[in-house]
Design a protein around this motif. Sequence first.
Motif, PDB file in Angstrom:
ATOM      1  N   ALA A   1       0.807  -1.239  -0.375  1.00  0.00           N
ATOM      2  CA  ALA A   1      -0.136  -0.040  -0.268  1.00  0.00           C
ATOM      3  C   ALA A   1       0.868   0.849   0.332  1.00  0.00           C
ATOM      4  O   ALA A   1       2.178   0.929   0.231  1.00  0.00           O
ATOM      5  CB  ALA A   1      -1.090   0.237   1.141  1.00  0.00           C
ATOM      6  N   ASP A   2       0.442   2.242  -0.361  1.00  0.00           N
ATOM      7  CA  ASP A   2       1.258   3.748  -0.287  1.00  0.00           C
ATOM      8  C   ASP A   2       0.708   4.346   0.091  1.00  0.00           C
ATOM      9  O   ASP A   2       0.138   5.674   0.402  1.00  0.00           O
ATOM     10  CB  ASP A   2       1.078   4.308  -1.732  1.00  0.00           C
ATOM     11  CG  ASP A   2       1.527   4.026  -2.938  1.00  0.00           C
ATOM     12  OD1 ASP A   2       2.446   2.504  -2.524  1.00  0.00           O
ATOM     13  OD2 ASP A   2       1.688   3.934  -4.305  1.00  0.00           O
ATOM     14  N   PRO A   3       0.896   4.565   1.443  1.00  0.00           N
ATOM     15  CA  PRO A   3       0.010   5.347   2.962  1.00  0.00           C
ATOM     16  C   PRO A   3       0.492   6.747   2.780  1.00  0.00           C
ATOM     17  O   PRO A   3       1.402   6.996   2.282  1.00  0.00           O
ATOM     18  CB  PRO A   3       0.476   4.431   4.170  1.00  0.00           C
ATOM     19  CG  PRO A   3       2.472   4.347   3.768  1.00  0.00           C
ATOM     20  CD  PRO A   3       1.952   3.871   1.927  1.00  0.00           C
ATOM     21  N   VAL A   4      -0.292   7.160   2.910  1.00  0.00           N
ATOM     22  CA  VAL A   4      -0.810   9.134   2.849  1.00  0.00           C
ATOM     23  C   VAL A   4      -0.781   9.735   4.074  1.00  0.00           C
ATOM     24  O   VAL A   4      -2.004   9.099   5.108  1.00  0.00           O
ATOM     25  CB  VAL A   4      -1.283   9.917   1.708  1.00  0.00           C
ATOM     26  CG1 VAL A   4      -1.330  10.910   2.675  1.00  0.00           C
ATOM     27  CG2 VAL A   4      -0.530   9.465   0.519  1.00  0.00           C
ATOM     28  N   THR A   5       0.257  10.186   4.867  1.00  0.00           N
ATOM     29  CA  THR A   5      -0.141  10.707   6.693  1.00  0.00           C
ATOM     30  C   THR A   5      -0.214  12.203   6.744  1.00  0.00           C
ATOM     31  O   THR A   5       0.261  12.555   6.313  1.00  0.00           O
ATOM     32  CB  THR A   5       0.967   9.984   6.859  1.00  0.00           C
ATOM     33  OG1 THR A   5       1.171   8.660   7.226  1.00  0.00           O
ATOM     34  CG2 THR A   5       0.768  10.724   9.128  1.00  0.00           C
ATOM     35  N   ARG A   6      -1.877  12.676   7.212  1.00  0.00           N
ATOM     36  CA  ARG A   6      -1.046  13.909   7.403  1.00  0.00           C
ATOM     37  C   ARG A   6      -1.844  13.648   8.691  1.00  0.00           C
ATOM     38  O   ARG A   6      -2.663  12.707   9.440  1.00  0.00           O
ATOM     39  CB  ARG A   6      -3.119  13.968   7.178  1.00  0.00           C
ATOM     40  CG  ARG A   6      -2.822  14.380   5.343  1.00  0.00           C
ATOM     41  CD  ARG A   6      -4.128  15.004   4.702  1.00  0.00           C
ATOM     42  NE  ARG A   6      -3.881  15.074   3.222  1.00  0.00           N
ATOM     43  CZ  ARG A   6      -4.224  14.209   2.270  1.00  0.00           C
ATOM     44  NH1 ARG A   6      -4.620  13.345   2.874  1.00  0.00           N
ATOM     45  NH2 ARG A   6      -3.800  14.302   0.571  1.00  0.00           N
ATOM     46  N   ASP A   7      -0.913  15.432   9.402  1.00  0.00           N
ATOM     47  CA  ASP A   7      -1.483  15.214  10.694  1.00  0.00           C
ATOM     48  C   ASP A   7      -1.200  17.004  11.278  1.00  0.00           C
ATOM     49  O   ASP A   7      -0.395  17.775  10.769  1.00  0.00           O
ATOM     50  CB  ASP A   7       0.099  14.368  11.767  1.00  0.00           C
ATOM     51  CG  ASP A   7      -0.375  15.175  13.164  1.00  0.00           C
ATOM     52  OD1 ASP A   7      -1.548  15.312  13.691  1.00  0.00           O
ATOM     53  OD2 ASP A   7       0.896  15.096  14.053  1.00  0.00           O
TER      54      ASP A   7
END
Length: 641
Positions: A394-400
Amino acid sequence: MRALVLIPFGLAVLSAPALAQRAGENAATQSSDAFGRSVGSEKTGLYNNEDVRGFNPVDAGNVRLEGLYFDQVERISSRIVDGNTIRVGAAALRYPFPAPTGLVDYNLTQPGKEASYSFNAEYSSPNSIGPGGSFEFKQPLSDTFGISGGVGFRNATRYEGGRSLYRPMGMTMAWRPQQGTEVLLFGGLFIYRTDELRPFYYPVGTEPPPKAERGLDLSQPWASRSQDLWTSGAIVKTPLLGVKLEAGLFYSAKDQHSVYADLMRGVAADGSVANRRIIAERDNYDGSWSGEVRLVKEWIGASINHRLIASVRGRSRNRDFGGSVLALGPSTILRPDLRAEPVWTQGPKNRDEVRQITGGVAWSMVSPQRFSLDVGISKSRYRKALDFVDPALADPVTRDNPLLLNVAGAVHVARGLSLYAGYTRGQEEALVAPDIATNRSEAPPALRTSQVEAGARWAITPKLTFIAGAFSIKKPYYNLDPALRYRQLGELTNRGVEVSLTGQLAPGLTIVGGSLFLDPKISGEAVDSRLIGPRPVGQIRRRSVATIDWRMDEGKGPLSIDASVESLSSRTGNAANTLIAPPRTTFNLGARYRFKAAGGTWLLRPMLLNVFDEYGWNVNGSGGFTYSNRRQLTLQLVADF
């Protein structure tokens, strides 16, 4: 000639003699505390830019350049920076937007009003044997414009064997059209070629590896590092509509033509290695644009001074990673074991992108010799995206979007004695997965961290200061699980006490000494289920350092002698906490002889490192062992004109 020494943002202004360009450098006499100071090629103190209170501040993203936010990717050319200061504990007071695990603050080499030229020739260094040298200059071209820069070289053999060739270079241009205004443009390059790296030993049992012969080259001659490290940028500081504008834009990158990691897994007591692997990568790139814009307003009152800072800082970072694992099979650490380079192909690259912007406001109030109070609040928008070549991943995208906060204050309770305390909540990058991990080079998203600390600062005399403080730092703990996958295993709490004694004991006699007592503990499911032990791999429980520098004739004579000692406790060597690397103590002796000749100021600097040839082990965060450097004599000759 006199020079101004400024405590950040006007807390105090002191007058001190200006030093010669290089012959006058001395990390011990230029240190104001024992928390870490780098001047030229020498360092003093408890901490450095790779280790502050048990954490790596550069990898965490806690770096400043001339006080402004800077996302450092790799090593900076020594031709554009004079050194760095570790901002932690009492040394971070009055410093805007501090970080929970400390800051590294670099200072640029800049031209002055007078021309100067420095030549440096040396044989051997703290890490290698062989010739090296540099040429540096500072040249004013007009009353308002000047340039500085230089080039250097080192052709040497590392203490653990293997060749190394370095070429640092760089230049800075400074324009100061009026009082309070300056524009700095700089660029530097650090070139590595034929840099053959030492293997890492991973023991199979509960004992450290057997003592390998130091200096024996165990590297593979085809597995050498070749890379270019770039640093460039621009800084503007000027009055603007009743406030002060401070802005910087920076570029930092490493262009890796070839890079290898040599991993010896399953090292037994007889020196045999069950499985030796070479991690091979080509044409990797890691680069970042970063910077900060500040507006600073100060009010000077009859008894209280105020300062207000509005800041926007950000970065855009792109990283390629991925390579091949070359299995060499069984080997040994007791003799060279040369192999032909296997045929391998560099495949498509994985991609890692980080975008971050942070806006904040910092306010401080200072009543000289009475109290100070600093408060800062920031809001950050963070996005991290991973793009794996393997379609099965999977190609994770993290936002914070965390809210960051810092509060710190100090109060003078008696003549020369002040107490301080602070709380910081921040966001920091996690370390990249080590080469031994099954998901090597993968970078987790940024972590939320926090710190509380308190301490006391006592000016024993006007020239001798004692500092004692306690702290507690909390952050998520990432490391290898039993399947060698790098992931979050719990929460790490580093509680510690640090002490510092720095200054003049008598005219010409300077001390820089300190100790760190650390209690690092992991908590969480991985510890509760006994997948790992409660102690983090590679962290010490105690470090003590001291440097004594004595210059004859009450600090005015041509000859000075210095001695230093570093004492380290044992450290945990594996995740199960069943392997312990023993403690060690290292002594160094040195001297400086200053003289005039041929119209210049000269310095002769011999040093004997590891006087008693102590054999010890270093342990990295993933459990890789390397031995400490052997006894070595270094010699340096510096000339300033």
